[in-house]
Motif scaffolding. Sequence first.
Motif, PDB file in Angstrom:
ATOM      1  N   ASN A   1       0.822  -1.214   0.000  1.00 17.70           N
ATOM      2  CA  ASN A   1       0.000   0.000   0.000  1.00 17.70           C
ATOM      3  C   ASN A   1       0.855   1.264   0.000  1.00 17.70           C
ATOM      4  N   HIS A   2       2.139   1.102  -0.327  1.00 20.87           N
ATOM      5  CA  HIS A   2       3.053   2.215  -0.582  1.00 20.87           C
ATOM      6  C   HIS A   2       3.247   3.137   0.622  1.00 20.87           C
ATOM      7  N   GLY A   3       3.416   2.543   1.795  1.00 19.16           N
ATOM      8  CA  GLY A   3       3.739   3.385   2.935  1.00 19.16           C
ATOM      9  C   GLY A   3       3.271   2.805   4.248  1.00 19.16           C
ATOM     10  N   TYR A   4       3.437   3.591   5.289  1.00 19.60           N
ATOM     11  CA  TYR A   4       2.993   3.196   6.620  1.00 19.60           C
ATOM     12  C   TYR A   4       1.526   3.586   6.769  1.00 19.60           C
ATOM     13  N   ALA A   5       0.629   2.694   6.370  1.00 17.10           N
ATOM     14  CA  ALA A   5      -0.795   3.037   6.341  1.00 17.10           C
ATOM     15  C   ALA A   5      -1.337   3.348   7.726  1.00 17.10           C
ATOM     16  N   SER A   6      -0.980   2.533   8.703  1.00 18.89           N
ATOM     17  CA  SER A   6      -1.504   2.730  10.057  1.00 18.89           C
ATOM     18  C   SER A   6      -1.015   4.047  10.644  1.00 18.89           C
ATOM     19  N   ILE A   7       0.286   4.269  10.583  1.00 18.18           N
ATOM     20  CA  ILE A   7       0.844   5.486  11.155  1.00 18.18           C
ATOM     21  C   ILE A   7       0.436   6.709  10.337  1.00 18.18           C
ATOM     22  N   GLY A   8       0.218   6.509   9.042  1.00 14.83           N
ATOM     23  CA  GLY A   8      -0.291   7.612   8.236  1.00 14.83           C
ATOM     24  C   GLY A   8      -1.642   8.084   8.730  1.00 14.83           C
ATOM     25  N   GLY A   9      -2.526   7.128   9.000  1.00 12.78           N
ATOM     26  CA  GLY A   9      -3.837   7.489   9.534  1.00 12.78           C
ATOM     27  C   GLY A   9      -3.733   8.122  10.905  1.00 12.78           C
TER      28      GLY A   9
END
Length: 623
Positions: A499-507
Motif C-alpha cells: 500500500n506504498h507506505g505506513y498506512a496505520s501510522i499515516g492514519g
Amino acid sequence: MSAATRRLTTAQALVRFLSAQYTERDGVRRRLIAGTWGIFGHGNVAGIGQALVECADVMPYHQGRNEQAMVHAAVGHARQLNRLSAQAVTTSIGPGATNLVTGAALATVNRLPVLLLPGDYFASRVADPLLQQLEHPVEADVSVNDTLRPVSRYFDRVTRPEALIPSALGAARVLADPAETGAVTLALPQDVQAEAYDWPEEFFAERVWSVRRPAPDPAELAAAVAAVRAARRPLIVAGGGIHHSEAEEALKALVDATGIPVASTQAGKGSLRHDHPADLGGIGHTGTAVSDALARTADLVIGVGTRYSDFTTASGTLFQNPDVRFLNLNITGFDAHKLAARTLVGDARTGLEQLAGALTGHRVEPSYEAEYRAGKERWERVVETAYRADDDTAVPTQTQVLGALDAVVGDEDVVINAAGSLPGDLHKLWRSRSPRQYHLEYGYSCMGYEIPAALGVQQAAPGTPVWALVGDGTYLMNPTEIVTAVQENLPVKLVLVQNHGYASIGGLSESVGAERFGTAYRHRAADGTFTGAPLPVDLAANAASLGMDVLRAKTVRELRNALAEARASSRPTCVYVETDPAPTAPPAEAWWDVPVAEVSAREAAVRARARYDSEAAGRRRHL
C-alpha cells in the motif's frame, strides 16, 4: 555428590546441560530448549559454535540471518507451544549482541520464554580493549550486553566455568516458570566459553521442570464467586493467559453454564470460537462495537490472563459504568492487582474450573443474553460487508484480502501479524476457529516480527499451514529470514500487502495533526514533501530473489486463486497483492491516547488538540 566428572569446555557443558532439560505439565513432557538459533562471529564461533558441532547429536541448530529475527522465531515457537518449550539464540559480541535487545523486549513484554546466549569480552582481560569493546570510563565491568538487563527476566554474566552451574539452573527455572518467564540472558565471555573444567556428571542428568497449575486462595475464590453472583452485567476479558494455560475448554464450560459474554484482547482472541454465541470479538481501541458497548456498561469486568494494555482499556476511557469493579484471574499477582481488582492469583484453567464449580446454577439474566447476542449479529453483518467483494475483477481492499484469506484457511491454519493497520482490521474482523489460529504480537507491536515468527511456528507445528501477513513497511524491516525458510524447507505462506507506505501510522498522523508527514513511500517533490509518484520498488521480485515462490494477484479473483495455491504448496510461497487504499475497515469504537501538540501554528494540529482534550476528559482512574 558422586565424584564422577566429565571434562568439557564451558560452552560444551552448557549445550549438554540444555539438551537434558524438560518441562512437564498435565503429564506431557517437552524439551525445554528444542533447538538453538545462531549467527557466528568472534565471541561465539570458537565457543558455542564449536560446542554445537560437538553436540550435534543432542542439540538441533538453525542458521539465522538477523539476530533480532532469530529471537522473533524463537518467540513464535514458544507461543505456539504455550510456553512449554523454548529455543536458544547465540550471537557474537558487539552488534550481534545488541541486535538482540528488541527481540528480548518483545519476549519479556509478552511473557514468552527465550534463552539468549550472546558472546562477551574476555573475562581475563588479557586482550583489552578488543574489537567491538565498549570502554566505559567508570565501570570497567560493563559491556554492551548490559543493555539486555532491563529487558531480561534473568541476567547473568558467567565469568568462571564453575559459575555456569547455578547460572544455568537459574536460567532454566525462569524459562519454565509461567509466572516469571520472559527473555533470559546468559552473557558468555569468549575465553570462558573455551575454557575446560571437570564438570560433575549430575549437571548433565535429565531434569524435569514441573509447570505448576496453582489454585487460587479459597478466600479469594469465595469473594470472587460472591462478586459474580451479585453482578447484573458481567463481562469476561480473555487475555493471552488463557491460551498459555490451555484453558479454552474451561472458559467455554464456564460461559456455557453462566451465559457471561467474552471479549478478547489481541493475545486472547480465539479463546472461544468466533461462532460461539457469547464470543463478542475484540475489545478496546481495535475492538468490535458490541464488545465496547458492553464494556462501557459492565458492572463487573472479569479479566483472565490479561495485563490490560492501553489498547484494551482504551487508555482508561472504556469502562464507564460508575459502579464498575474488576475481578482478575492471573498467574501473577503483578497483573492480577491491576485496576484495583479483586484478585484470583493462580493458573487460568484451574481458576476457571473452580469458578464454574462454585457458580453452579447461576446465570445472567435472559435480557442481557438477548442484548449481547443481538449486538453480535449486527457486528457479523459489518464483517460480511467488509469482507464482501461485489466485483471479482476489481483491485482488492485490505479487508477484502482478509475475506479472501478467511475463505481459504482451515481450522488448523495459523495467521501471524504484528504491526501496521492489519492488527486493527484483524482484531475487529477475523473469525478465529481454533485456539492457536490467531497469532498477533501486539504487546510490543514489532514491525518485522511476522516472517521470522512464522518460521518458529512452523518448526513447532510441522504440517500446519502458517501464514505471515505483512504490509510493505514491515516487510522492509526484516525479510531476511525468507532465506532460512528456503534453507530449511519451511513452507510458510507470506501474504505481502503493498500500500506504498505506513498506512496505520499515516492514519494516526492525520488524526493527531501531523498531516501524514513522512509516512508514504514516494519520491520527494520539489517543495520537499513526499507527495510524488510511488517508488519503483518491486517487493515481489525481492521475495523471489531470496528464494520464495511468488504469486502475483491483481484482482479479487486472482487473489483467491493465489491464496488457495499457496496453501497447497509444500514450498515457502509469497502471495503479493497491491491493495486499493480506500479505507473499508470499520472505524475505531474506542479511543487511544496519543498526545497531541498543545500549541501549534497549523490548523490541523489545533483541531486535533480540541478532539484530544474532549476524549481525554473521559479518562478514569480505577482505584
